[in-house]
Motif scaffolding. Sequence first.
Motif, PDB file in Angstrom:
ATOM      1  N   ASP A 211       0.862  -1.170   0.000  1.00 50.34           N
ATOM      2  CA  ASP A 211       0.000   0.000   0.000  1.00 50.34           C
ATOM      3  C   ASP A 211       0.904   1.227   0.000  1.00 50.34           C
ATOM      4  O   ASP A 211       1.586   1.494   0.987  1.00 50.34           O
ATOM      5  CB  ASP A 211      -0.904  -0.012   1.235  1.00 50.34           C
ATOM      6  N   TRP A 212       0.939   1.950  -1.117  1.00 52.97           N
ATOM      7  CA  TRP A 212       1.910   3.032  -1.267  1.00 52.97           C
ATOM      8  C   TRP A 212       1.517   4.250  -0.428  1.00 52.97           C
ATOM      9  O   TRP A 212       0.438   4.798  -0.553  1.00 52.97           O
ATOM     10  CB  TRP A 212       2.025   3.437  -2.744  1.00 52.97           C
TER      11      TRP A 212
ATOM     12  N   GLY B 131       0.538   4.783   2.504  1.00 48.68           N
ATOM     13  CA  GLY B 131      -0.747   4.733   3.185  1.00 48.68           C
ATOM     14  C   GLY B 131      -0.704   5.124   4.646  1.00 48.68           C
ATOM     15  O   GLY B 131      -1.736   5.389   5.249  1.00 48.68           O
ATOM     16  N   SER B 132       0.501   5.176   5.239  1.00 50.98           N
ATOM     17  CA  SER B 132       0.620   5.513   6.650  1.00 50.98           C
ATOM     18  C   SER B 132       0.656   7.025   6.845  1.00 50.98           C
ATOM     19  O   SER B 132       0.885   7.795   5.897  1.00 50.98           O
ATOM     20  CB  SER B 132       1.891   4.885   7.235  1.00 50.98           C
TER      21      SER B 132
ATOM     22  N   ARG C 104       3.684   8.693   5.665  1.00 49.21           N
ATOM     23  CA  ARG C 104       3.874   8.476   4.221  1.00 49.21           C
ATOM     24  C   ARG C 104       4.728   7.253   3.901  1.00 49.21           C
ATOM     25  O   ARG C 104       5.239   7.120   2.794  1.00 49.21           O
ATOM     26  CB  ARG C 104       4.487   9.716   3.539  1.00 49.21           C
TER      27      ARG C 104
ATOM     28  N   SER D 106       5.046   3.140   3.297  1.00 50.86           N
ATOM     29  CA  SER D 106       4.184   2.129   2.702  1.00 50.86           C
ATOM     30  C   SER D 106       4.109   0.894   3.593  1.00 50.86           C
ATOM     31  O   SER D 106       4.937   0.711   4.495  1.00 50.86           O
ATOM     32  CB  SER D 106       4.688   1.741   1.311  1.00 50.86           C
ATOM     33  N   THR D 107       3.134   0.061   3.325  1.00 53.17           N
ATOM     34  CA  THR D 107       2.939  -1.167   4.088  1.00 53.17           C
ATOM     35  C   THR D 107       3.154  -2.374   3.193  1.00 53.17           C
ATOM     36  O   THR D 107       2.576  -2.459   2.109  1.00 53.17           O
ATOM     37  CB  THR D 107       1.531  -1.227   4.691  1.00 53.17           C
TER      38      THR D 107
ATOM     39  N   LYS E 112       4.928  -2.243   8.217  1.00 49.81           N
ATOM     40  CA  LYS E 112       5.255  -0.958   7.607  1.00 49.81           C
ATOM     41  C   LYS E 112       6.720  -0.959   7.172  1.00 49.81           C
ATOM     42  O   LYS E 112       7.598  -1.418   7.895  1.00 49.81           O
ATOM     43  CB  LYS E 112       4.990   0.185   8.594  1.00 49.81           C
TER      44      LYS E 112
ATOM     45  N   SER F  65       5.060   3.924  -6.395  1.00 48.92           N
ATOM     46  CA  SER F  65       4.345   2.686  -6.070  1.00 48.92           C
ATOM     47  C   SER F  65       5.148   1.465  -6.499  1.00 48.92           C
ATOM     48  O   SER F  65       5.104   0.415  -5.849  1.00 48.92           O
ATOM     49  CB  SER F  65       2.970   2.678  -6.734  1.00 48.92           C
TER      50      SER F  65
ATOM     51  N   ASP G 236      -4.067  -8.249  -0.540  1.00 46.65           N
ATOM     52  CA  ASP G 236      -4.726  -6.962  -0.300  1.00 46.65           C
ATOM     53  C   ASP G 236      -5.235  -6.833   1.126  1.00 46.65           C
ATOM     54  O   ASP G 236      -5.284  -5.738   1.682  1.00 46.65           O
ATOM     55  CB  ASP G 236      -5.900  -6.776  -1.271  1.00 46.65           C
TER      56      ASP G 236
ATOM     57  N   THR H 192      -2.817  -5.051   3.513  1.00 48.06           N
ATOM     58  CA  THR H 192      -2.276  -3.725   3.221  1.00 48.06           C
ATOM     59  C   THR H 192      -3.301  -2.612   3.213  1.00 48.06           C
ATOM     60  O   THR H 192      -2.933  -1.439   3.287  1.00 48.06           O
ATOM     61  CB  THR H 192      -1.566  -3.724   1.851  1.00 48.06           C
ATOM     62  N   LYS H 193      -4.573  -2.944   3.116  1.00 51.32           N
ATOM     63  CA  LYS H 193      -5.574  -1.876   3.011  1.00 51.32           C
ATOM     64  C   LYS H 193      -6.920  -2.348   3.540  1.00 51.32           C
ATOM     65  O   LYS H 193      -7.167  -3.548   3.682  1.00 51.32           O
ATOM     66  CB  LYS H 193      -5.705  -1.418   1.555  1.00 51.32           C
TER      67      LYS H 193
END
Length: 210
Positions: free
Chosen positions: A45-46, A48-49, A52, A54-55, A73, A81, A168, A171-172
């Motif tokens: 997940d680009w 997403g935190s 900034r 990613s996960t 993370k 991405s 998925d 990550t989201k």
Amino acid sequence: MHSPTTTHLDAINRILRYLKSSPGRGILMKKQNNANLVVGYSDADWAGSFDRKSTTGYCTFVWDNLVTWRSKKQNVVARSSAEAEYRAMASTASELIWLKQLLRDMGVNCSEPMKMYCDNQAARHIASNPVFHERTKHIEVDCHFIREKVQAKEIETPYVGSKDQLADVFTKALDKGSFQKIIDKFGSINIFDPNLRGSIEKNICHVRKY
């Protein structure tokens, strides 16, 4: 833990509600004859935190049985991405290599290339292309061992559509339908479900024979 807020309490209550509603949920391991011994799904997940970063999320299967999974993370901020996905692929590749070695120690040889499914075309091209791209110079050198494994035909990186990307869930946030679809593919079942009770007990007895 040092400075809890009501947001943290809401998150804890949500987790407790989920656990209370599914005390009988677990993963049923089945004997399979699938030709693909070890398979992995990699996703990221680009940015997403809140910081900034990613996960990374991945899961691995042995004969279609879910055996390992992770959501973590990333340590650094990814500038694209593709970079975030590539870092996730590096973590997944490490897990696949470890599983292959573990199976070898138990007397199970994995002669075919292990499949690592990814839904990012750019990351897949970076992993399979021997040319060193200008856009990848800022990625740590240790991540590029994926390319070596691909060239050695130890790992393949087939494309998988986003709707079939099982990682998925790590990550989201997903809607209820997508979430249920993924955990069903994980082999997650509820042993207290009256509609499945008989079939589950039959499968358990069948597994015990082996």
